[in-house]
Write a protein that holds these residues in place. Structure first.
Motif, PDB file in Angstrom:
ATOM      1  N   ARG A 189      -8.936  22.502  64.226  1.00  0.00           N
ATOM      2  CA  ARG A 189     -10.399  22.487  64.154  1.00  0.00           C
ATOM      3  C   ARG A 189     -10.909  23.658  64.967  1.00  0.00           C
ATOM      4  O   ARG A 189     -10.140  24.244  65.731  1.00  0.00           O
ATOM      5  CB  ARG A 189     -10.969  21.156  64.660  1.00  0.00           C
ATOM      6  N   PRO A 190     -12.163  24.032  64.850  1.00  0.00           N
ATOM      7  CA  PRO A 190     -12.682  25.157  65.636  1.00  0.00           C
ATOM      8  C   PRO A 190     -12.489  24.922  67.137  1.00  0.00           C
ATOM      9  O   PRO A 190     -12.838  23.864  67.675  1.00  0.00           O
ATOM     10  CB  PRO A 190     -14.171  25.192  65.269  1.00  0.00           C
ATOM     11  N   GLY A 191     -11.850  25.907  67.806  1.00  0.00           N
ATOM     12  CA  GLY A 191     -11.637  25.829  69.246  1.00  0.00           C
ATOM     13  C   GLY A 191     -10.422  25.038  69.661  1.00  0.00           C
ATOM     14  O   GLY A 191     -10.156  24.894  70.865  1.00  0.00           O
ATOM     15  N   GLU A 192      -9.650  24.509  68.700  1.00  0.00           N
ATOM     16  CA  GLU A 192      -8.462  23.718  69.063  1.00  0.00           C
ATOM     17  C   GLU A 192      -7.271  24.115  68.198  1.00  0.00           C
ATOM     18  O   GLU A 192      -7.383  24.213  66.968  1.00  0.00           O
ATOM     19  CB  GLU A 192      -8.739  22.227  68.910  1.00  0.00           C
ATOM     20  N   LEU A 193      -6.151  24.358  68.870  1.00  0.00           N
ATOM     21  CA  LEU A 193      -4.904  24.730  68.203  1.00  0.00           C
ATOM     22  C   LEU A 193      -3.881  23.615  68.358  1.00  0.00           C
ATOM     23  O   LEU A 193      -3.887  22.874  69.347  1.00  0.00           O
ATOM     24  CB  LEU A 193      -4.333  26.018  68.819  1.00  0.00           C
ATOM     25  N   ARG A 194      -2.999  23.532  67.403  1.00  0.00           N
ATOM     26  CA  ARG A 194      -1.836  22.657  67.544  1.00  0.00           C
ATOM     27  C   ARG A 194      -0.605  23.551  67.630  1.00  0.00           C
ATOM     28  O   ARG A 194      -0.259  24.259  66.674  1.00  0.00           O
ATOM     29  CB  ARG A 194      -1.706  21.683  66.385  1.00  0.00           C
ATOM     30  N   ASP A 241      -1.788  19.644  71.515  1.00  0.00           N
ATOM     31  CA  ASP A 241      -3.163  19.941  71.109  1.00  0.00           C
ATOM     32  C   ASP A 241      -3.808  20.721  72.250  1.00  0.00           C
ATOM     33  O   ASP A 241      -3.979  20.194  73.360  1.00  0.00           O
ATOM     34  CB  ASP A 241      -3.919  18.634  70.834  1.00  0.00           C
ATOM     35  N   VAL A 242      -4.142  21.984  71.984  1.00  0.00           N
ATOM     36  CA  VAL A 242      -4.535  22.924  73.042  1.00  0.00           C
ATOM     37  C   VAL A 242      -5.954  23.419  72.806  1.00  0.00           C
ATOM     38  O   VAL A 242      -6.314  23.831  71.676  1.00  0.00           O
ATOM     39  CB  VAL A 242      -3.561  24.123  73.080  1.00  0.00           C
ATOM     40  N   ALA A 243      -6.755  23.393  73.880  1.00  0.00           N
ATOM     41  CA  ALA A 243      -8.084  23.999  73.823  1.00  0.00           C
ATOM     42  C   ALA A 243      -7.931  25.509  73.810  1.00  0.00           C
ATOM     43  O   ALA A 243      -7.320  26.096  74.715  1.00  0.00           O
ATOM     44  CB  ALA A 243      -8.916  23.547  75.014  1.00  0.00           C
ATOM     45  N   GLU A 244      -8.434  26.156  72.782  1.00  0.00           N
ATOM     46  CA  GLU A 244      -8.233  27.594  72.619  1.00  0.00           C
ATOM     47  C   GLU A 244      -8.898  28.394  73.726  1.00  0.00           C
ATOM     48  O   GLU A 244      -8.440  29.463  74.106  1.00  0.00           O
ATOM     49  CB  GLU A 244      -8.759  28.032  71.259  1.00  0.00           C
ATOM     50  N   GLU A 245      -9.959  27.883  74.299  1.00  0.00           N
ATOM     51  CA  GLU A 245     -10.730  28.638  75.279  1.00  0.00           C
ATOM     52  C   GLU A 245      -9.982  28.802  76.604  1.00  0.00           C
ATOM     53  O   GLU A 245      -9.910  29.909  77.143  1.00  0.00           O
ATOM     54  CB  GLU A 245     -12.071  27.942  75.534  1.00  0.00           C
ATOM     55  N   ALA A 283      -1.944  30.154  81.032  1.00  0.00           N
ATOM     56  CA  ALA A 283      -2.646  28.987  81.581  1.00  0.00           C
ATOM     57  C   ALA A 283      -1.660  27.970  82.155  1.00  0.00           C
ATOM     58  O   ALA A 283      -1.900  27.381  83.218  1.00  0.00           O
ATOM     59  CB  ALA A 283      -3.502  28.343  80.485  1.00  0.00           C
ATOM     60  N   LEU A 284      -0.536  27.763  81.463  1.00  0.00           N
ATOM     61  CA  LEU A 284       0.472  26.816  81.956  1.00  0.00           C
ATOM     62  C   LEU A 284       1.054  27.285  83.286  1.00  0.00           C
ATOM     63  O   LEU A 284       1.255  26.479  84.208  1.00  0.00           O
ATOM     64  CB  LEU A 284       1.592  26.673  80.915  1.00  0.00           C
TER      65      LEU A 284
END
Length: 628
Positions: free
Chosen positions: A264-269, A332-336, A391-392
């Motif tokens: 979805r917009p802003g979220e990657l798997r 499930d990762v927040a793209e921002e 980020a990790l």
């Protein structure tokens, strides 16, 4: 009066000073006084003096023929004086009687002792065998002397050449060839390899080091036992992703791959997909026995010895163009900001779209750092993974500590070596390392939560060790960490994958925490993996020295580690330089290269000048969980 008596198996003489019913007080020719039991006395005499008697007896014994005495003695038990009387044909003098006694004492093959001064001739067949053995021993000693003499002239006898590898790597010191070889090494003052080199038998230093590895780990040959190729599970669901891997050019055991899709917009798997040989064969199977014997793939420049047979690796490796069995971790990762909002794991078949290679994709390191674009396939996916990895790393609180210590890739072709620096912490390197750390720690936590046994890698107070308990890994900043991302290359990962597959599939795990199989695998793996690593480092040192010779390097730059220890720039070599002045760690110096010894893997260096101050240099790489 003088006495000839036996004490502790030796014949001794002494002058009598006093006598009791069961003993004598005597004085030796050297003036020592002692008490002698009467039962130990063999001969009483007045003349000659004790020392003269022993000297005369020894001279008389040397003229006696043991075979003739044996023929004269018959089969019965006898006293030495009886035999002396029969030999001289009259009553023997003290010297003659003592001489016969000395001869009997000195020839135990011919005469068995039956008491104080009493003997019996050995049976004829026994004597023949003993004499044959003595003759054989004499010939062996002559051979040893002859072989050692030829080796001292740097001529190698064929008997020695035939045992070359055994003499170098596992000498049997009961063999006469080994005795001769070690005697020659000692007399020549040379190490075994050096002596064989001087003899022209050992000409290839690389072969010498390689055969040492093979002799230790593959004494019966490095081939695999006959085995049946496992079949892939047919019931696994098919993942709707296009996975890709990122490895070196020579990698054939592709354990891991990734996938990135926008949900979805802003979220990657993000998918981390690990090859799943654990779904193809079980603990206790013939293939498990093969993997358990080898425990890991062994790497060295120019070649490797895989843990699993090539056809098995090919069946499970995440090669492009097929659907491969895998254990997948989805994030499930927040793209921002790279926040992981959810995660789940599953067993499945994964379509592998591409096997990317570092040689082609290294350009992305600079592109990612500068914000530029190159236009390579999967570049956007790799950029997203790099941002997630960054980020990790920040959330772990353990930034890559090895940025100042380069790693190296070795490429050997037709006897020439190319050494390419590879900086830890580069974007692509960080990408793989962080995602592997995340997978290993996530699955370790999953098994710990479900109370399923696993082999963990833990670190406390600087020391990294293996454990069956889920303890923190302080160096990585995670609550627990279990190797699971290289099941084609490491047996511990394969064992953990069996446990993980059982947990995800809802079946009973094959190993309990206290099982002998699990603990035995842990101990064996630690020892073998450390030895493999030692050999890899040793062969990297060898090829580094070969590179110095190949490029005709006369001077090198180096960084001081401590005292006289320095690390070369451009090659992974750490050496001692006796002429180095006292300098602070990190100081850059110039060294002149002298003699290079490929057999001993050493190089003599002389300090020439100080180039400038530098930052302290790390001596060992941190434990990052990255591939070898």
């Amino acid at each position: 009066m003088q006495l000839l008596y036996e004490e502790d198996g030796d014949l001794k003489v002494g002058a009598v000073l006093g006598q009791a019913p069961a003993s004598f007080q005597v004085e030796s020719p050297h003036g020592r006084r002692s008490k002698v039991k009467a039962t130990n006395v063999l001969l009483q005499f007045e003349r000659p003096a004790g020392a003269e008697l022993l000297a005369g007896a020894q001279a008389f014994a040397e003229g006696l023929d043991a075979t003739f005495l044996w023929e004269c003695s018959g089969a019965r038990e006898f006293g030495f004086q009886e035999l002396a009387r029969e030999y001289v044909g009259r009553e023997p003098t003290p010297v003659e009687a003592a001489g016969v006694l000395v001869k009997l004492h000195a020839t135990p093959m011919y005469f068995y002792r039956r008491g104080k001064g009493r003997f019996q001739a050995a049976p004829e067949e026994t004597l023949k065998l003993a004499l044959a053995g003595l003759e054989k021993k004499k010939r062996v000693q002559e051979n040893i002397a002859a072989w050692a003499a030829r080796l001292a002239r740097f001529e190698c006898p064929p008997e020695i050449a035939a045992l070359r590898n055994e003499l170098l790597y596992a000498p049997d010191r009961n063999k006469p060839e080994t005795k001769a070889f070690e005697q020659a090494c000692k007399e020549a003052g040379l190490a075994p390899a050096r002596l064989l080199e001087r003899c022209g038998v050992l000409t290839d230093a690389h072969e010498y080091h390689l055969q040492g590895f093979l002799h230790e780990f593959f004494p019966r040959g490095d081939g695999f036992a006959p085995h049946q190729l496992p079949s892939l599970p047919a019931e696994l669901p098919l993942a709707r992703v296009a996975a890709f891997s990122l490895d070196d050019v020579g990698t054939t055991e592709i354990d891991d791959a990734f996938s990135v899709e926008r949900v979805r917009p802003g979220e990657l798997r993000v998918g981390i997909h690990i090859a799943a040989p654990a779904l193809g064969f079980a603990p206790g199977s013939p293939l498990d026995a093969i993997a358990r014997e080898r425990l890991s793939t062994a790497y060295m420049p120019g070649r490797k010895f895989t843990m699993l047979p090539a056809d098995v690796v090919e069946r499970f490796s995440l090669d492009q163009g097929g659907e491969r069995a895998a254990v997948s971790l989805y994030l499930d990762v927040a793209e921002e900001d790279g926040t992981v909002r959810g995660r789940h794991s599953r067993l499945e078949r994964v379509p592998v779209a591409a096997n990317l290679r570092h040689a082609q994709y290294e350009v992305l390191n600079d592109a990612f750092a500068s914000g530029g674009s190159v236009g390579l396939p999967f570049e956007d996916e790799l950029r997203s993974l790099w941002k997630l990895a960054t980020a990790l790393e920040q959330r772990r609180g353990r930034p890559n500590a090895g940025g100042t210590t380069p790693e190296y890739s070795f490429y050997v072709e037709e006897g020439r070596v190319r050494i390419v620096p590879r900086q830890r912490g580069a974007p692509l390197d960080k990408l793989v390392a962080e995602l592997m750390i995340l997978a290993n720690s996530s699955w370790g936590e999953l098994l710990a939560e479900r109370d399923v046994a696993a082999i963990y890698r833990v670190q406390s107070v600087g020391k990294v060790r293996m454990s069956v308990h889920p303890e923190p890994h302080e160096g990585l900043g995670v609550s627990c960490y279990a190797w699971m991302t290289s099941p084609l290359r490491r047996y511990v990962d394969l064992v953990n994958q069996w446990q993980l597959a059982a947990a995800l599939g809802g079946s009973r795990a094959p190993f309990s925490r206290n099982s002998d199989s699990l603990l035995g695998a842990l101990r064996a793996f630690e020892v073998t993996y450390a030895r493999y690593d030692e050999y890899q480092r040793a062969m990297e040192s060898y090829w580094s020295l070969r590179w110095l010779q190949q490029e005709k390097v006369a001077q090198v730059e180096a960084a001081v580690l401590r005292e006289s220890l320095v690390r070369f720039a451009g090659v992974p070599l750490v050496v001692r330089v006796p002429s180095l002045p006292e300098l602070a760690p990190g100081t850059r110096v110039r060294l002149e290269l002298k003699e290079i010894d490929l057999f001993e893997r050493t190089v003599n260096c002389v300090y020439r000048e100080t180039l400038g101050e530098g930052s302290p240099v790390a001596e060992e790489a941190p434990d990052t969980g990255q591939k070898a």
